[in-house]
Design a protein around this motif. Structure first.
Motif, PDB file in Angstrom:
ATOM      1  N   ASN A   1     -29.160   0.940  21.197  1.00  0.00           N
ATOM      2  CA  ASN A   1     -28.656  -0.183  21.404  1.00  0.00           C
ATOM      3  C   ASN A   1     -29.352  -1.700  20.877  1.00  0.00           C
ATOM      4  O   ASN A   1     -28.702  -2.216  20.467  1.00  0.00           O
ATOM      5  CB  ASN A   1     -28.163  -0.235  22.672  1.00  0.00           C
ATOM      6  CG  ASN A   1     -26.936   0.572  23.043  1.00  0.00           C
ATOM      7  OD1 ASN A   1     -26.153   1.162  22.447  1.00  0.00           O
ATOM      8  ND2 ASN A   1     -27.043   1.254  24.186  1.00  0.00           N
ATOM      9  N   ASN A   2     -30.579  -1.511  21.135  1.00  0.00           N
ATOM     10  CA  ASN A   2     -31.442  -2.672  20.806  1.00  0.00           C
ATOM     11  C   ASN A   2     -31.486  -2.903  19.332  1.00  0.00           C
ATOM     12  O   ASN A   2     -31.741  -3.847  18.997  1.00  0.00           O
ATOM     13  CB  ASN A   2     -32.767  -2.652  21.383  1.00  0.00           C
ATOM     14  CG  ASN A   2     -32.920  -2.930  23.047  1.00  0.00           C
ATOM     15  OD1 ASN A   2     -31.700  -3.471  23.565  1.00  0.00           O
ATOM     16  ND2 ASN A   2     -34.016  -2.549  23.533  1.00  0.00           N
ATOM     17  N   CYS A   3     -31.396  -1.622  18.673  1.00  0.00           N
ATOM     18  CA  CYS A   3     -31.715  -1.559  17.165  1.00  0.00           C
ATOM     19  C   CYS A   3     -30.217  -1.956  16.284  1.00  0.00           C
ATOM     20  O   CYS A   3     -30.355  -2.302  14.961  1.00  0.00           O
ATOM     21  CB  CYS A   3     -32.314  -0.392  16.833  1.00  0.00           C
ATOM     22  SG  CYS A   3     -33.675  -0.106  17.238  1.00  0.00           S
TER      23      CYS A   3
ATOM     24  N   PHE B   1     -20.507  -2.916  20.303  1.00  0.00           N
ATOM     25  CA  PHE B   1     -20.283  -2.043  21.587  1.00  0.00           C
ATOM     26  C   PHE B   1     -21.706  -1.411  21.940  1.00  0.00           C
ATOM     27  O   PHE B   1     -22.499  -1.053  21.010  1.00  0.00           O
ATOM     28  CB  PHE B   1     -19.200  -1.188  21.429  1.00  0.00           C
ATOM     29  CG  PHE B   1     -17.945  -1.811  21.308  1.00  0.00           C
ATOM     30  CD1 PHE B   1     -17.146  -1.940  22.578  1.00  0.00           C
ATOM     31  CD2 PHE B   1     -17.394  -1.970  20.057  1.00  0.00           C
ATOM     32  CE1 PHE B   1     -15.950  -2.643  22.343  1.00  0.00           C
ATOM     33  CE2 PHE B   1     -15.964  -2.469  20.093  1.00  0.00           C
ATOM     34  CZ  PHE B   1     -15.512  -2.936  21.123  1.00  0.00           C
ATOM     35  N   LEU B   2     -21.669  -1.122  23.282  1.00  0.00           N
ATOM     36  CA  LEU B   2     -23.238  -0.342  23.502  1.00  0.00           C
ATOM     37  C   LEU B   2     -22.642   1.251  23.453  1.00  0.00           C
ATOM     38  O   LEU B   2     -21.524   1.950  23.626  1.00  0.00           O
ATOM     39  CB  LEU B   2     -23.316  -0.662  25.249  1.00  0.00           C
ATOM     40  CG  LEU B   2     -23.712  -1.838  25.346  1.00  0.00           C
ATOM     41  CD1 LEU B   2     -23.729  -2.213  26.905  1.00  0.00           C
ATOM     42  CD2 LEU B   2     -25.378  -2.013  24.712  1.00  0.00           C
TER      43      LEU B   2
ATOM     44  N   ILE C   1     -24.699  10.828  20.930  1.00  0.00           N
ATOM     45  CA  ILE C   1     -24.327   9.624  21.607  1.00  0.00           C
ATOM     46  C   ILE C   1     -22.997   9.125  21.302  1.00  0.00           C
ATOM     47  O   ILE C   1     -22.628   9.256  19.914  1.00  0.00           O
ATOM     48  CB  ILE C   1     -25.504   8.627  21.524  1.00  0.00           C
ATOM     49  CG1 ILE C   1     -25.650   8.119  19.962  1.00  0.00           C
ATOM     50  CG2 ILE C   1     -26.712   8.994  21.976  1.00  0.00           C
ATOM     51  CD1 ILE C   1     -26.487   6.808  19.565  1.00  0.00           C
ATOM     52  N   GLY C   2     -22.279   8.235  22.116  1.00  0.00           N
ATOM     53  CA  GLY C   2     -21.060   7.796  21.557  1.00  0.00           C
ATOM     54  C   GLY C   2     -21.068   6.476  21.846  1.00  0.00           C
ATOM     55  O   GLY C   2     -21.463   5.754  22.944  1.00  0.00           O
ATOM     56  N   ARG C   3     -19.953   5.776  21.126  1.00  0.00           N
ATOM     57  CA  ARG C   3     -19.705   4.514  21.543  1.00  0.00           C
ATOM     58  C   ARG C   3     -18.998   4.326  22.865  1.00  0.00           C
ATOM     59  O   ARG C   3     -17.824   4.934  22.929  1.00  0.00           O
ATOM     60  CB  ARG C   3     -19.029   3.763  20.353  1.00  0.00           C
ATOM     61  CG  ARG C   3     -18.802   2.184  20.366  1.00  0.00           C
ATOM     62  CD  ARG C   3     -17.896   1.640  19.187  1.00  0.00           C
ATOM     63  NE  ARG C   3     -18.673   1.375  17.972  1.00  0.00           N
ATOM     64  CZ  ARG C   3     -18.179   1.688  16.550  1.00  0.00           C
ATOM     65  NH1 ARG C   3     -17.109   2.513  16.471  1.00  0.00           N
ATOM     66  NH2 ARG C   3     -19.091   1.125  15.854  1.00  0.00           N
ATOM     67  N   THR C   4     -19.404   3.201  23.544  1.00  0.00           N
ATOM     68  CA  THR C   4     -18.616   3.014  24.651  1.00  0.00           C
ATOM     69  C   THR C   4     -17.819   1.807  24.461  1.00  0.00           C
ATOM     70  O   THR C   4     -17.541   1.063  23.582  1.00  0.00           O
ATOM     71  CB  THR C   4     -19.456   2.628  25.768  1.00  0.00           C
ATOM     72  OG1 THR C   4     -20.125   1.359  25.625  1.00  0.00           O
ATOM     73  CG2 THR C   4     -20.536   3.812  26.106  1.00  0.00           C
TER      74      THR C   4
ATOM     75  N   SER D   1     -24.241  -2.207  33.241  1.00  0.00           N
ATOM     76  CA  SER D   1     -24.852  -0.829  33.394  1.00  0.00           C
ATOM     77  C   SER D   1     -24.293   0.163  32.440  1.00  0.00           C
ATOM     78  O   SER D   1     -22.886   0.378  32.683  1.00  0.00           O
ATOM     79  CB  SER D   1     -24.966  -0.443  34.859  1.00  0.00           C
ATOM     80  OG  SER D   1     -25.324   0.859  35.040  1.00  0.00           O
ATOM     81  N   LEU D   2     -24.991   1.000  31.814  1.00  0.00           N
ATOM     82  CA  LEU D   2     -24.542   2.010  31.031  1.00  0.00           C
ATOM     83  C   LEU D   2     -23.863   3.064  31.881  1.00  0.00           C
ATOM     84  O   LEU D   2     -22.759   3.689  31.249  1.00  0.00           O
ATOM     85  CB  LEU D   2     -25.742   2.906  30.340  1.00  0.00           C
ATOM     86  CG  LEU D   2     -25.699   1.909  28.765  1.00  0.00           C
ATOM     87  CD1 LEU D   2     -26.868   2.899  27.997  1.00  0.00           C
ATOM     88  CD2 LEU D   2     -24.595   1.907  27.848  1.00  0.00           C
TER      89      LEU D   2
END
Length: 144
Positions: A60-62, A67-68, A93-96, A105-106
């Motif tokens: 997410n930082n990259c 979206f997270l 991993i999937g887009r939220t 918070s994730l």
């Protein structure tokens, strides 16, 4: 192009959010894992889940996605004792539906249900955990 960029994105960070629970540390000391040899571990192990979350935070930082993303499935997990614990994970991993700007918070983020916004990546990641320093490093994160 973008996958290579993600793999090269920043390699080191520490976290100061509460350290691992005491049972996590005693688990390491009484572990039957021999130093230097990777061993298959249950993908639902708390240490594996924590390592996966650190990889997702790195992802997410990259990215410049608004979206997270969060971990959706860990298909394979290995652990190796090397001055701490080195986790090697195959995961999706999937887009939220949570936007980065909201800093949620994730755990409270649901995956996208909108067909055009849905996106999933398959990732291989390595996470190095030094529990007694409460330090986490993600030396390798490759997603496609």
């Amino acid at each position: 192009g973008r996958a290579a960029l993600l793999a090269l994105c920043g390699l080191l960070w520490s976290t100061t959010t509460g350290g691992p629970p005491a049972e996590f540390c005693s688990q390491i000391l009484s572990s039957d894992v021999k130093p230097g040899f990777p061993k298959t571990i249950n993908p639902h192990d708390p240490g594996v889940l924590q390592a996966a979350r650190h990889s997702v935070e790195r992802f997410n930082n990259c990215t410049n996605d608004i979206f997270l993303f969060k971990e959706s499935h860990i298909s394979r997990a290995l652990v190796q004792i090397v001055k701490g614990l080195r986790y090697m994970l195959d995961m999706k991993i999937g887009r939220t539906s949570c936007k980065k700007t909201q800093h949620p918070s994730l755990d409270n983020c649901d995956f996208q249900t909108n067909r055009t916004l849905k996106q999933t990546f398959s990732c291989y990641t390595e996470v190095w955990v030094i529990p007694w320093l409460q330090r986490f490093e993600v030396p390798l994160l490759h997603c496609h």
